[in-house]
Design an enzyme around this catalytic site. Structure first.
Site, PDB file in Angstrom:
ATOM      1  N   LYS A 194     -10.015   2.595  -1.985  1.00  0.00           N
ATOM      2  CA  LYS A 194     -10.108   2.016  -1.019  1.00  0.00           C
ATOM      3  C   LYS A 194     -11.599   2.654  -0.272  1.00  0.00           C
ATOM      4  CE  LYS A 194      -7.487   1.852   3.360  1.00  0.00           C
ATOM      5  NZ  LYS A 194      -6.277   2.019   3.885  1.00  0.00           N
TER       6      LYS A 194
ATOM      7  N   CYS B  20      -5.734  -2.864   2.488  1.00  0.00           N
ATOM      8  CA  CYS B  20      -5.461  -2.653   3.951  1.00  0.00           C
ATOM      9  C   CYS B  20      -6.739  -2.531   4.894  1.00  0.00           C
ATOM     10  CB  CYS B  20      -4.816  -1.386   4.184  1.00  0.00           C
ATOM     11  SG  CYS B  20      -4.230  -1.374   5.780  1.00  0.00           S
TER      12      CYS B  20
ATOM     13  N   GLU C  58       0.853  -1.230  -0.139  1.00  0.00           N
ATOM     14  CA  GLU C  58      -0.035  -0.145  -0.104  1.00  0.00           C
ATOM     15  C   GLU C  58       0.934   1.265   0.211  1.00  0.00           C
ATOM     16  OE1 GLU C  58      -2.438   0.412   3.493  1.00  0.00           O
ATOM     17  OE2 GLU C  58      -3.617   1.765   2.612  1.00  0.00           O
TER      18      GLU C  58
END
Lengths: 292, 292
Positions: B114, B151, B41
């Site tokens: 995300k 994540c 990331e």
């Protein structure tokens, strides 16, 4: 601290003997201070779903009925909350795989009808059990809100999440799962590990403990299509970060006593605030079968 | 068989050096036969979210732009599918944490913004990233449909499920997670184990492999409010039963090459047909924040 007990046992074809063993174990757990006792899935009998045999419907019981009388008295005598798993006869031709929770006074605190029903070689449950119609509602007891789910439900994060969103402080899975003789050693390890992993993940995702109670012992397949199921035991308790607190052995009957700190869940959720950030604006397709 | 590579590295304050390292590692992986390479990331820079500093928005890049040119050329030169994780500048005051997937010809196969954004001490991402608005759609590539998540998404079974329902053959998590100096050894173990467990559970629940690429090394906290983050490495690949196929070390940079058998997923799903039995008639409350 909440002292919980997981009663894992091997069953015989004699339901009275099974009950007497469960009774004795529950009393022993209570004597050792257990406040909540969890029994395995369909604990009164052998796991009869290895074949599709209409005569097995004779095993089903009305709720309330003789079976709930028996376990209600046991709960009251021991002064515990007791989680049972029964074969419910709701009407002729309508049966459920139903968990019944008794409170310390012996009354029924609530029931849960298994929502996800498997159907695989040796686990022909769709023949026996109508899928539950009570939804995913925790049972309110004098010890707190218990998120009762049953066996196959354990593979569904949706079920655990819905129980948590409804306020469950604890997830509880009465279970009957094992290996067949087709499974080689690496496959056995993968299956057992997957089973523990997915349930521990529900603890993690929701920040609450998980109790899973599985049976042990080998039970024959009456159809002779297989060599039966070797139930793999390994009943366990996990904390709200998925950490293993205690695990029962594979082959032996076991009364596993574990102290749970339910207050710790709030602390874990403060540091891992997963509920805060759910994208409820973007989850509507979870209600669909597939997106193709 | 699909040969995949997970590139785990420690970053420096010099973004050019970080890129050169990533480039060299990617080329090395391709030379060893990797067809798909996944980077961690926000791989170009330090993990800048340890403080809330408006000047950090200077790090953001337009997509397409200089950054996608660079990685597109790298993918084409290596003839690989490349999964990158960039700080996207969409407009002044509007930024995303965006994964970009390049196909073997260097073109952008697709992007994912995300969806779940954390905000905890040392991870002040809500300051920097607007939550994604592209939903949970796999990226179609010449190697198959890739379910890219980033994540914090990894703690949400909903995200993994939606990717699987949309046909993802593989889940991929570029990640930046580590310990702070407040965490004692037992807590460190619990966190790392929870992180691997929840991601492995997404493999299990959906019957598809999972790749997770985390950074390593310790990065300082410029605010001096903490001693920074010790990124815990442990990038890993798991198969469709959640079985660990390979794990990178904690502290070292690492190129982890793994052979994935995507055809095996169908076999696993035949034996563990979880998608068959989802109770889509009873999941509507997943769209709610809480049920109290």
């Amino acid at each position: 601290m909440l002292k919980v007990a997981l009663v894992q046992q091997s069953n015989s074809p004699d339901n009275q003997i099974n009950r007497m063993k469960l009774s004795a174990s529950t009393e022993q757990c209570a004597a050792e201070g257990a406040q909540l006792v969890v029994l395995q899935e369909l604990h009164d009998s052998l796991y009869f779903c290895q074949t599709e045999d209409p005569s097995n419907f004779d095993l089903a019981m009305s709720i309330p009925g003789e079976s709930t009388d028996f376990y209600g008295k046991l709960a009251k005598r021991c002064g515990i909350v007791l989680v049972c798993s029964l074969f419910e006869k709701r009407a002729a031709g309508l049966y459920h795989n139903t968990a019944v929770v008794f409170d310390t006074d012996g009354t029924v605190a609530g029931t849960y009808r298994k929502m996800h029903i498997p159907d695989d070689p040796n686990y022909y449950e769709k023949f026996y059990f109508t899928p539950g119609d009570l939804g995913f509602k925790p049972v309110e007891t004098s010890l707190g809100k218990l998120g009762i789910l049953v066996c196959w439900d354990q593979w569904y994060p949706e079920a655990a999440r819905l129980m948590a969103l409804a306020g469950a402080q604890l997830l509880i899975y009465p279970t009957a799962i094992g290996w067949t003789s087709n499974d080689g050693e690496p496959e056995r390890k993968r299956q057992l590990d997957a089973w523990m992993t997915i349930q521990r993940s529900h603890a993690i995702a929701n920040g609450i403990p998980v109790l899973s109670v599985n049976r042990t012992g080998t039970e024959p397949d009456d159809s002779s299509n297989s060599q039966g199921i070797e139930f793999w035991g390994h009943s366990f308790a996990a904390g709200p970060q998925g950490e293993l607190l205690a695990v029962a052995p594979q082959r032996e009957d076991s009364c596993l006593l574990v102290d749970l700190d339910l207050d710790h869940s709030e602390n874990v959720r403060r540091w891992w605030p997963f509920l805060r950030d759910r994208r409820i604006d973007a989850y509507h397709d979870l209600n669909k079968r597939y997106l193709d």
